[in-house]
Design a protein around this motif. Structure first.
Motif, PDB file in Angstrom:
ATOM      1  N   ARG A 139      30.692  37.928  40.602  1.00  0.00           N
ATOM      2  CA  ARG A 139      31.037  39.503  41.161  1.00  0.00           C
ATOM      3  C   ARG A 139      31.913  39.463  41.070  1.00  0.00           C
ATOM      4  O   ARG A 139      33.252  39.209  40.858  1.00  0.00           O
ATOM      5  N   SER A 140      31.916  41.725  40.832  1.00  0.00           N
ATOM      6  CA  SER A 140      33.531  42.118  40.731  1.00  0.00           C
ATOM      7  C   SER A 140      33.229  43.690  41.997  1.00  0.00           C
ATOM      8  O   SER A 140      32.423  43.659  43.086  1.00  0.00           O
ATOM      9  N   PHE A 141      34.776  43.731  41.902  1.00  0.00           N
ATOM     10  CA  PHE A 141      35.198  44.342  43.257  1.00  0.00           C
ATOM     11  C   PHE A 141      35.774  45.329  43.349  1.00  0.00           C
ATOM     12  O   PHE A 141      36.524  45.020  42.270  1.00  0.00           O
ATOM     13  N   GLY A 142      36.484  46.267  44.218  1.00  0.00           N
ATOM     14  CA  GLY A 142      37.003  46.970  43.846  1.00  0.00           C
ATOM     15  C   GLY A 142      36.498  48.276  43.927  1.00  0.00           C
ATOM     16  O   GLY A 142      35.703  48.755  44.010  1.00  0.00           O
ATOM     17  N   ASN A 143      37.840  49.971  43.749  1.00  0.00           N
ATOM     18  CA  ASN A 143      37.320  50.708  43.007  1.00  0.00           C
ATOM     19  C   ASN A 143      38.203  51.684  41.839  1.00  0.00           C
ATOM     20  O   ASN A 143      39.027  51.170  41.630  1.00  0.00           O
ATOM     21  N   LYS A 144      38.454  52.781  42.342  1.00  0.00           N
ATOM     22  CA  LYS A 144      38.741  53.018  41.074  1.00  0.00           C
ATOM     23  C   LYS A 144      39.677  54.560  41.838  1.00  0.00           C
ATOM     24  O   LYS A 144      39.160  55.883  41.458  1.00  0.00           O
ATOM     25  N   PRO A 145      40.733  54.430  42.209  1.00  0.00           N
ATOM     26  CA  PRO A 145      41.276  55.079  43.076  1.00  0.00           C
ATOM     27  C   PRO A 145      41.855  56.541  41.993  1.00  0.00           C
ATOM     28  O   PRO A 145      42.300  56.385  40.961  1.00  0.00           O
ATOM     29  N   ALA A 146      41.925  57.699  42.655  1.00  0.00           N
ATOM     30  CA  ALA A 146      42.440  58.277  41.799  1.00  0.00           C
ATOM     31  C   ALA A 146      43.836  58.675  40.682  1.00  0.00           C
ATOM     32  O   ALA A 146      43.763  59.196  39.599  1.00  0.00           O
ATOM     33  N   TYR A 147      45.173  57.432  41.694  1.00  0.00           N
ATOM     34  CA  TYR A 147      46.009  57.590  41.010  1.00  0.00           C
ATOM     35  C   TYR A 147      46.082  56.076  40.084  1.00  0.00           C
ATOM     36  O   TYR A 147      46.621  55.884  38.565  1.00  0.00           O
ATOM     37  N   PHE A 148      44.728  56.013  39.412  1.00  0.00           N
ATOM     38  CA  PHE A 148      44.337  54.659  38.593  1.00  0.00           C
ATOM     39  C   PHE A 148      43.630  56.025  37.085  1.00  0.00           C
ATOM     40  O   PHE A 148      43.137  56.381  37.102  1.00  0.00           O
ATOM     41  N   ASN A 158      53.095  55.304  28.977  1.00  0.00           N
ATOM     42  CA  ASN A 158      52.826  56.376  29.524  1.00  0.00           C
ATOM     43  C   ASN A 158      51.320  57.056  29.628  1.00  0.00           C
ATOM     44  O   ASN A 158      51.445  58.147  30.376  1.00  0.00           O
ATOM     45  N   SER A 159      50.303  56.735  28.886  1.00  0.00           N
ATOM     46  CA  SER A 159      49.012  57.112  28.742  1.00  0.00           C
ATOM     47  C   SER A 159      47.898  56.274  29.531  1.00  0.00           C
ATOM     48  O   SER A 159      46.726  56.840  30.318  1.00  0.00           O
ATOM     49  N   TRP A 160      48.355  55.884  30.467  1.00  0.00           N
ATOM     50  CA  TRP A 160      46.938  54.450  30.714  1.00  0.00           C
ATOM     51  C   TRP A 160      48.212  54.184  32.525  1.00  0.00           C
ATOM     52  O   TRP A 160      49.119  53.784  32.642  1.00  0.00           O
ATOM     53  N   THR A 161      47.431  53.466  33.329  1.00  0.00           N
ATOM     54  CA  THR A 161      47.665  52.434  34.119  1.00  0.00           C
ATOM     55  C   THR A 161      48.054  50.933  34.650  1.00  0.00           C
ATOM     56  O   THR A 161      46.629  50.748  34.541  1.00  0.00           O
ATOM     57  N   PRO A 162      48.703  50.344  34.256  1.00  0.00           N
ATOM     58  CA  PRO A 162      48.784  48.743  34.134  1.00  0.00           C
ATOM     59  C   PRO A 162      48.969  47.971  35.474  1.00  0.00           C
ATOM     60  O   PRO A 162      49.434  48.479  36.174  1.00  0.00           O
ATOM     61  N   ILE A 163      48.074  47.352  35.050  1.00  0.00           N
ATOM     62  CA  ILE A 163      47.884  46.488  36.455  1.00  0.00           C
ATOM     63  C   ILE A 163      49.082  45.429  36.235  1.00  0.00           C
ATOM     64  O   ILE A 163      49.116  45.023  35.232  1.00  0.00           O
ATOM     65  N   GLU A 164      49.978  46.074  37.132  1.00  0.00           N
ATOM     66  CA  GLU A 164      51.100  44.693  37.342  1.00  0.00           C
ATOM     67  C   GLU A 164      50.961  43.582  37.424  1.00  0.00           C
ATOM     68  O   GLU A 164      51.560  42.074  36.758  1.00  0.00           O
ATOM     69  N   LYS A 165      50.071  42.972  38.591  1.00  0.00           N
ATOM     70  CA  LYS A 165      49.967  41.576  39.355  1.00  0.00           C
ATOM     71  C   LYS A 165      48.718  41.964  40.348  1.00  0.00           C
ATOM     72  O   LYS A 165      48.714  42.801  40.816  1.00  0.00           O
ATOM     73  N   LEU A 166      48.016  40.993  40.235  1.00  0.00           N
ATOM     74  CA  LEU A 166      47.414  40.376  40.911  1.00  0.00           C
ATOM     75  C   LEU A 166      47.533  39.520  41.609  1.00  0.00           C
ATOM     76  O   LEU A 166      47.261  38.118  40.637  1.00  0.00           O
ATOM     77  N   LEU A 167      47.307  39.107  43.146  1.00  0.00           N
ATOM     78  CA  LEU A 167      48.276  37.582  43.477  1.00  0.00           C
ATOM     79  C   LEU A 167      46.241  37.607  45.365  1.00  0.00           C
ATOM     80  O   LEU A 167      46.184  38.120  45.878  1.00  0.00           O
ATOM     81  N   LEU A 168      46.100  35.962  45.344  1.00  0.00           N
ATOM     82  CA  LEU A 168      45.560  36.131  45.979  1.00  0.00           C
ATOM     83  C   LEU A 168      46.471  35.058  47.380  1.00  0.00           C
ATOM     84  O   LEU A 168      47.176  34.045  46.889  1.00  0.00           O
ATOM     85  N   THR A 169      46.195  35.505  48.979  1.00  0.00           N
ATOM     86  CA  THR A 169      47.554  35.304  49.624  1.00  0.00           C
ATOM     87  C   THR A 169      46.666  34.781  50.736  1.00  0.00           C
ATOM     88  O   THR A 169      45.678  35.509  51.286  1.00  0.00           O
TER      89      THR A 169
END
Length: 135
Positions: free
Chosen positions: A12-21, A46-57
């Motif tokens: 499955r997929s989830f998430g959103n595309k916020p205005a800052y992405f 500077n032309s895109w927004t990199p995903i820095e980290k994705l963690l499950l806590t």
């Protein structure tokens, strides 16, 4: 965000595309970028927004850290955090920080690099911040 099985199939997929992405450019642009001299790579970075980290806590929260491109940091802090539950429901987001998310431990704590710049006469000071999500 995609949830995969052990073979790599998307469950499955989830998430959103916020205005800052800002969506990354195509792979062909990435290949051109990687061949450019270091001095010319800033424009692409500077032309895109990199995903820095994705963690499950604690098997409770999914923490997504996005790095704001350098050319628009005057609009806010360097990193933006979004938090979801493990069912993919958005809990909160747009949390701005200048701290870089490093890792998590088995007790649910998140560790951030707290970097303090100096005036250049002394070496920079690095500290590790320890935080926990309470929801």
């Amino acid at each position: 965000i995609n949830v995969l099985d052990t073979v790599g199939n998307v469950i499955r997929s989830f998430g959103n595309k916020p205005a800052y992405f800002i969506q990354p450019k195509g792979i062909e642009d990435l290949e051109k970028f990687s061949k450019k001299p270091q001095s010319e790579q800033k424009d692409f970075e500077n032309s895109w927004t990199p995903i820095e980290k994705l963690l499950l806590t604690e098997n409770k929260f999914v923490v997504l850290s996005i790095r704001r491109p350098e050319n628009i940091r005057d609009k806010g802090k360097e990193y933006i955090l979004d938090i979801y539950n493990t069912d993919g429901n958005f809990l909160t987001g747009g949390l701005e920080t200048d701290y870089k998310l490093l890792c998590r431990d088995n007790n649910g704590f998140l560790y951030f690099l707290v970097f303090h710049k100096d005036d250049g006469t002394n070496p920079p000071i690095y500290k590790i911040g320890k935080y926990k999500i309470i929801f």
